[in-house]
Design a protein around this motif. Structure first.
Motif, PDB file in Angstrom:
ATOM      1  N   SER B  11       0.796  -1.184  -0.086  1.00 44.14           N
ATOM      2  CA  SER B  11       0.433  -0.222  -0.007  1.00 44.14           C
ATOM      3  C   SER B  11       1.035   1.219  -0.243  1.00 44.14           C
ATOM      4  O   SER B  11       2.200   1.553   0.414  1.00 44.14           O
ATOM      5  N   ASP B  55      -1.047  -1.279  -7.058  1.00 38.42           N
ATOM      6  CA  ASP B  55      -2.183  -0.946  -8.399  1.00 38.42           C
ATOM      7  C   ASP B  55      -2.971   0.182  -8.495  1.00 38.42           C
ATOM      8  O   ASP B  55      -3.125   0.538  -9.496  1.00 38.42           O
ATOM      9  N   ASP B  56      -3.123   0.712  -7.402  1.00 40.08           N
ATOM     10  CA  ASP B  56      -4.025   1.857  -6.592  1.00 40.08           C
ATOM     11  C   ASP B  56      -3.164   2.585  -7.891  1.00 40.08           C
ATOM     12  O   ASP B  56      -4.221   4.127  -7.653  1.00 40.08           O
ATOM     13  N   LYS B  70      -1.984   8.859 -12.452  1.00 43.84           N
ATOM     14  CA  LYS B  70      -2.008   8.271 -11.618  1.00 43.84           C
ATOM     15  C   LYS B  70       0.254   8.057 -11.190  1.00 43.84           C
ATOM     16  O   LYS B  70       0.452   8.251 -12.965  1.00 43.84           O
ATOM     17  N   THR B 161       1.694  10.911  -5.793  1.00 42.60           N
ATOM     18  CA  THR B 161       0.717   9.741  -6.048  1.00 42.60           C
ATOM     19  C   THR B 161      -0.069  10.102  -7.569  1.00 42.60           C
ATOM     20  O   THR B 161       0.032   9.202  -8.090  1.00 42.60           O
ATOM     21  N   SER B 162       0.306  10.931  -8.151  1.00 43.38           N
ATOM     22  CA  SER B 162      -0.928  11.454  -9.179  1.00 43.38           C
ATOM     23  C   SER B 162      -0.015  12.978  -9.932  1.00 43.38           C
ATOM     24  O   SER B 162       0.410  13.571  -8.494  1.00 43.38           O
TER      25      SER B 162
END
Ligand SMILES: Cc1cc2nc3c(=O)[nH]c(=O)nc-3n(C[C@H](O)[C@H](O)[C@H](O)COP(=O)(O)OP(=O)(O)OC[C@H]3O[C@@H](n4cnc5c(N)ncnc54)[C@H](O)[C@@H]3O)c2cc1C
Ligand code: FES
Ligand code: FES
Lengths: 159, 265
Positions: B11, B55-56, B70, B161-162
């Motif tokens: 995570s 994957d998130d 992302k 993160t993005s």
């Protein structure tokens, strides 16, 4: 040490490796699959291209540990027994190689290219897509011809 | 390569925790820059925190006039995304010009932006489009993010993160690539967003990517290649190397900027 397991050419393999192990070292030195070559070791030449989960990538610039759980295909995984893959056959028929050092990477790149862009490839597209594959022998002409023909043959084989 | 301890967090919070605990560690995204540097022993992180399972951190969203990509999204995904092609075609084209197909199959936008190579492509898009870089801690405007050669506003252990790009009215990227390395010798990204033009240059600046305010003002008044007639960037702040000297790079900046304006107009 790091535990990895992956599928290579349809076979399940597991090992305890130094985390520094590159995918190409794992393939060549641990599994003795020496068809994948190291031309430059600096991410430039594409001799080490293999497929990881269907994507053509440079195995000298990928950690084996990252490929844990992945499905890997190397040049050894293309032929069906004694029957060459259509792209391999096209390289032979079109004299797409001289010394053969770059050939495994060329073929793995070409097979993925067909998957992405289809079986009707014009010369311009093929040359653009070979940006990351260097050949010191052929001058590329017959490689480009071979890939065009191999792409057509892959289409015919799929019908 | 020097030895390192390998981690594969499940995570973003676990990754951030690991990054915080190992001050000499490094994050591994696509590895297309970090692994070559580690192989040359130019980098020797104590720990490698491999994001490949997160994957998130993959995916593209277009909402309310903003394209959000992302961090772990690969160059190939941006280059072929129907959403990006429809909203900011110049951004998809830029991604498709990075390196070669195998590099694009692994390299990520987050890795490229975090690395801030002075010849990388994405930093110019971030600056010209007025992007926002979001991390696990905060949101940073592109204007405040790129700090110099390989330097960014990222703190130790901070993870991108993005990246969000406002959709412009017009945009285009012109790259004069080094034929051997495939990086930009000079790359110029021109964008007109909310009526204002921004011009960002990569590959040339001795302190990395930069904006050309003088070009921007001229293009604000008249968005046409002719608006840049007689204008140029001073060679004094530009790189000279075996590939091109500073005068040539200065010349290329105007040429590529005009081409970008012509293509965007
Ligand atoms: C042959 C070749 C040609 C290339 N040509 C070009 C080109 O033409 N144009 C171009 O722009 N680039 C080019 N590249 C570089 C390529 O785009 C890389 O993919 C990119 O620079 C780094 O992305 P990565 O995902 O591989 O990151 P990595 O190599 O994994 O990481 C790069 C750096 O960013 C840090 N990092 C990675 N992800 C994050 C994150 N989410 N948050 C915080 N820090 C992070 C890492 O710790 C590391 O310091 C080329 C590379 C090669 C090998
Ligand atoms: S050996 Fe991997 S790119 Fe040359
Ligand atoms: S055939 Fe010799 S390098 Fe290509």
């Amino acid at each position: 040490m790091t535990a990895v397991s992956m599928t290579v050419n349809g076979q399940h393999v597991s090992a305890e490796i130094d985390p520094r192990t590159l995918l190409v070292q794992f393939l060549r030195e641990h599994l003795r699959l020496t068809g994948t070559h190291v031309g430059c070791d600096t991410s430039q030449c594409g001799c080490c291209v293999v497929h990881v989960n269907g994507d053509a990538i440079k195995s000298c610039t990928t950690l084996a540990a990252t490929c844990d759980g992945a499905d890997v295909v190397t040049i050894e995984g293309l032929a069906k027994g004694d029957v060459l893959h259509p792209m391999q056959a096209a390289f032979r028929e079109n004299h797409g190689l001289q010394c053969g050092f770059c050939t495994p990477g060329m073929i793995m790149t070409a097979v993925e290219l067909v998957r992405r862009k289809g079986t009707d490839l014009d010369e311009h597209t093929i040359r653009e897509e070979l940006e990351g594959n260097l050949c010191r022998c052929t001058g590329y002409h017959n490689i480009v011809k071979a890939i065009g023909a191999g792409a057509q043959a892959m289409g015919a084989a799929a019908e | 390569m020097y030895e390192f301890t390998y981690h594969r967090p499940g995570s973003v919070s676990e990754a951030a925790k690991l990054a915080g605990e190992h001050a000499d560690g490094k994050i591994l995204a696509g590895g297309q820059t970090l692994l070559p540097t580690m192989k040359q022993r130019l980098a020797g992180p104590s720990d490698l925190i491999d994001l490949s399972r997160l994957d998130d951190l993959r995916g593209i969203e277009v909402k309310g006039g903003v394209v959000t990509i992302k961090a772990l999204t690969r160059h190939v995904t941006v280059a072929t995304s129907a959403d990006v092609k429809a909203a900011i075609p110049a951004l998809a084209e830029l991604a498709g010009m990075i390196g070669d197909p195998a590099v694009r199959n692994k390299g990520t936008i987050g890795g490229s932006v975090a690395n801030n190579d002075p010849a990388a492509d994405y930093p110019s898009a971030c600056l010209a489009l007025g992007a926002t870089i979001t991390t696990n801690k905060r949101a940073i405007k592109a204007d405040d993010f790129f700090k110099g050669l390989f330097e960014t506003a990222l703190e130790e252990g901070e993870i991108i993160t993005s990246i969000s790009f406002p959709v412009p009215e017009k945009a285009n990227y012109q790259k004069f690539r080094n034929p051997a390395s495939r990086y930009a010798l000079v790359g110029v990204f021109v964008a007109k967003t909310g009526g204002h033009v921004r011009v960002a240059v990569t590959g040339a600046g001795s302190r990395g990517v930069f904006r050309v305010k003088d070009f921007e003002a001229a293009l604000d008044a008249n968005f046409a290649p002719a608006a840049l007639d007689g204008k140029s960037v001073a060679a004094s702040g530009l790189n000279s190397d075996i590939h091109a000297d500073a005068e040539y790079r200065a010349h290329l900046i105007t040429v590529m900027a005009k081409r970008a304006v012509a293509a965007a107009a």
